[in-house]
Design a protein around this motif. Sequence first.
Motif, PDB file in Angstrom:
ATOM      1  N   GLU A 107       0.833  -1.203   0.000  1.00 16.29           N
ATOM      2  CA  GLU A 107       0.000   0.000   0.000  1.00 16.29           C
ATOM      3  C   GLU A 107       0.866   1.251   0.000  1.00 16.29           C
ATOM      4  N   GLY A 108       1.959   1.200   0.775  1.00 18.98           N
ATOM      5  CA  GLY A 108       2.896   2.333   0.789  1.00 18.98           C
ATOM      6  C   GLY A 108       3.502   2.555  -0.593  1.00 18.98           C
ATOM      7  N   ALA A 109       3.938   1.463  -1.232  1.00 14.77           N
ATOM      8  CA  ALA A 109       4.528   1.570  -2.572  1.00 14.77           C
ATOM      9  C   ALA A 109       3.490   2.076  -3.570  1.00 14.77           C
ATOM     10  N   LEU A 110       2.257   1.570  -3.468  1.00 17.35           N
ATOM     11  CA  LEU A 110       1.194   2.010  -4.359  1.00 17.35           C
ATOM     12  C   LEU A 110       0.906   3.500  -4.165  1.00 17.35           C
ATOM     13  N   SER A 111       0.932   3.960  -2.942  1.00 18.34           N
ATOM     14  CA  SER A 111       0.705   5.381  -2.651  1.00 18.34           C
ATOM     15  C   SER A 111       1.808   6.228  -3.287  1.00 18.34           C
ATOM     16  N   VAL A 112       3.058   5.761  -3.196  1.00 18.50           N
ATOM     17  CA  VAL A 112       4.177   6.490  -3.806  1.00 18.50           C
ATOM     18  C   VAL A 112       3.992   6.527  -5.322  1.00 18.50           C
ATOM     19  N   LEU A 113       3.622   5.365  -5.926  1.00 17.24           N
ATOM     20  CA  LEU A 113       3.414   5.311  -7.371  1.00 17.24           C
ATOM     21  C   LEU A 113       2.287   6.248  -7.795  1.00 17.24           C
ATOM     22  N   ARG A 114       1.210   6.297  -7.037  1.00 16.68           N
ATOM     23  CA  ARG A 114       0.103   7.200  -7.365  1.00 16.68           C
ATOM     24  C   ARG A 114       0.571   8.668  -7.320  1.00 16.68           C
ATOM     25  N   SER A 115       1.342   8.946  -6.252  1.00 13.26           N
ATOM     26  CA  SER A 115       1.857  10.323  -6.130  1.00 13.26           C
ATOM     27  C   SER A 115       2.746  10.653  -7.328  1.00 13.26           C
ATOM     28  N   GLU A 116       3.640   9.736  -7.702  1.00 13.20           N
ATOM     29  CA  GLU A 116       4.525   9.964  -8.847  1.00 13.20           C
ATOM     30  C   GLU A 116       3.706  10.117 -10.129  1.00 13.20           C
ATOM     31  N   ALA A 117       2.672   9.284 -10.281  1.00 16.91           N
ATOM     32  CA  ALA A 117       1.832   9.363 -11.483  1.00 16.91           C
ATOM     33  C   ALA A 117       1.104  10.701 -11.524  1.00 16.91           C
ATOM     34  N   ALA A 118       0.643  11.164 -10.386  1.00 15.96           N
ATOM     35  CA  ALA A 118      -0.051  12.461 -10.342  1.00 15.96           C
ATOM     36  C   ALA A 118       0.914  13.578 -10.711  1.00 15.96           C
ATOM     37  N   LEU A 119       2.148  13.510 -10.197  1.00 14.06           N
ATOM     38  CA  LEU A 119       3.139  14.535 -10.525  1.00 14.06           C
ATOM     39  C   LEU A 119       3.456  14.503 -12.026  1.00 14.06           C
ATOM     40  N   GLU A 120       3.600  13.318 -12.617  1.00 15.63           N
ATOM     41  CA  GLU A 120       3.888  13.190 -14.048  1.00 15.63           C
ATOM     42  C   GLU A 120       2.734  13.767 -14.867  1.00 15.63           C
ATOM     43  N   ARG A 121       1.499  13.495 -14.462  1.00 18.51           N
ATOM     44  CA  ARG A 121       0.326  14.009 -15.154  1.00 18.51           C
ATOM     45  C   ARG A 121       0.326  15.542 -15.124  1.00 18.51           C
ATOM     46  N   GLU A 122       0.620  16.055 -13.927  1.00 19.71           N
ATOM     47  CA  GLU A 122       0.663  17.516 -13.798  1.00 19.71           C
ATOM     48  C   GLU A 122       1.748  18.100 -14.699  1.00 19.71           C
ATOM     49  N   GLU A 123       2.918  17.464 -14.732  1.00 18.54           N
ATOM     50  CA  GLU A 123       4.014  17.953 -15.561  1.00 18.54           C
ATOM     51  C   GLU A 123       3.630  17.888 -17.036  1.00 18.54           C
ATOM     52  N   ARG A 124       2.977  16.803 -17.472  1.00 18.69           N
ATOM     53  CA  ARG A 124       2.547  16.679 -18.865  1.00 18.69           C
ATOM     54  C   ARG A 124       1.526  17.758 -19.207  1.00 18.69           C
ATOM     55  N   GLN A 125       0.582  17.943 -18.282  1.00 16.75           N
ATOM     56  CA  GLN A 125      -0.439  18.956 -18.534  1.00 16.75           C
ATOM     57  C   GLN A 125       0.204  20.351 -18.645  1.00 16.75           C
ATOM     58  N   ARG A 126       1.194  20.607 -17.768  1.00 10.41           N
ATOM     59  CA  ARG A 126       1.895  21.886 -17.810  1.00 10.41           C
ATOM     60  C   ARG A 126       2.665  22.031 -19.134  1.00 10.41           C
ATOM     61  N   ALA A 127       3.291  20.914 -19.509  1.00  7.78           N
ATOM     62  CA  ALA A 127       4.071  20.943 -20.761  1.00  7.78           C
ATOM     63  C   ALA A 127       3.140  21.168 -21.938  1.00  7.78           C
ATOM     64  N   GLU A 128       1.989  20.534 -21.973  1.00  7.18           N
ATOM     65  CA  GLU A 128       1.029  20.714 -23.048  1.00  7.18           C
ATOM     66  C   GLU A 128       0.508  22.145 -23.064  1.00  7.18           C
ATOM     67  N   ALA A 129       0.235  22.639 -21.855  1.00  2.09           N
ATOM     68  CA  ALA A 129      -0.284  24.006 -21.744  1.00  2.09           C
ATOM     69  C   ALA A 129       0.778  24.991 -22.264  1.00  2.09           C
TER      70      ALA A 129
END
Length: 134
Positions: A107-129
Motif C-alpha cells: 500500500e505504501g509503494a502504491l501510494s508512492v506510485l500514485r503520487s509519482e503518477a499524479a506529478l507526471e500528469r501535472e508535468e505533462r499537462q503543464r508541458a502541453e499548456a
Amino acid sequence: PTDNHFDQVMAAATPLDVMATAPSSLELLAQAQRAVRDEVGSLLAAVAALSEEKAALQLALDAAADRQRRAESDRDGARATGQALQARVVSATEEAASLRSKLSQREGALSVLRSEAALEREERQRAEAEREEA
C-alpha cells in the motif's frame, strides 16, 4: 412331664439308671464329629463364596483399570491434538502478521506510485499548456 416330674424321676433313679439313659462317649464323639463336619462344610462354603466374590471384584477392578487407561490415552491424545492446533494457530497468526506487513508495504509503494503518477500528469499537462501557449 414337668420339671418337677423329672426331678422326681431323677431322685428315684440309681446311678446305673442314669448311666443307662445317658449317651455313650462314642455317641457324644459322633455328635461332635458331625458338628465339626457341619462347621467345616459351612466354612468351606463361605470360603468358596468369598473366592467367587474376590474373582468378581478382580474382574471389576481390571475393567476399571482398562477404563482408566483408555481415559488417560484419550486425554493424552486430546492434549496432543490441542498442542498441534495451538501450534497451527500460532503459525497462522504469524503468517497473518507477515501478510499484513507485506500488504502495508505494498500500500505504501502504491501510494508512492500514485503520487509519482499524479506529478507526471501535472508535468505533462503543464508541458502541453506551455506548448499550446507557444
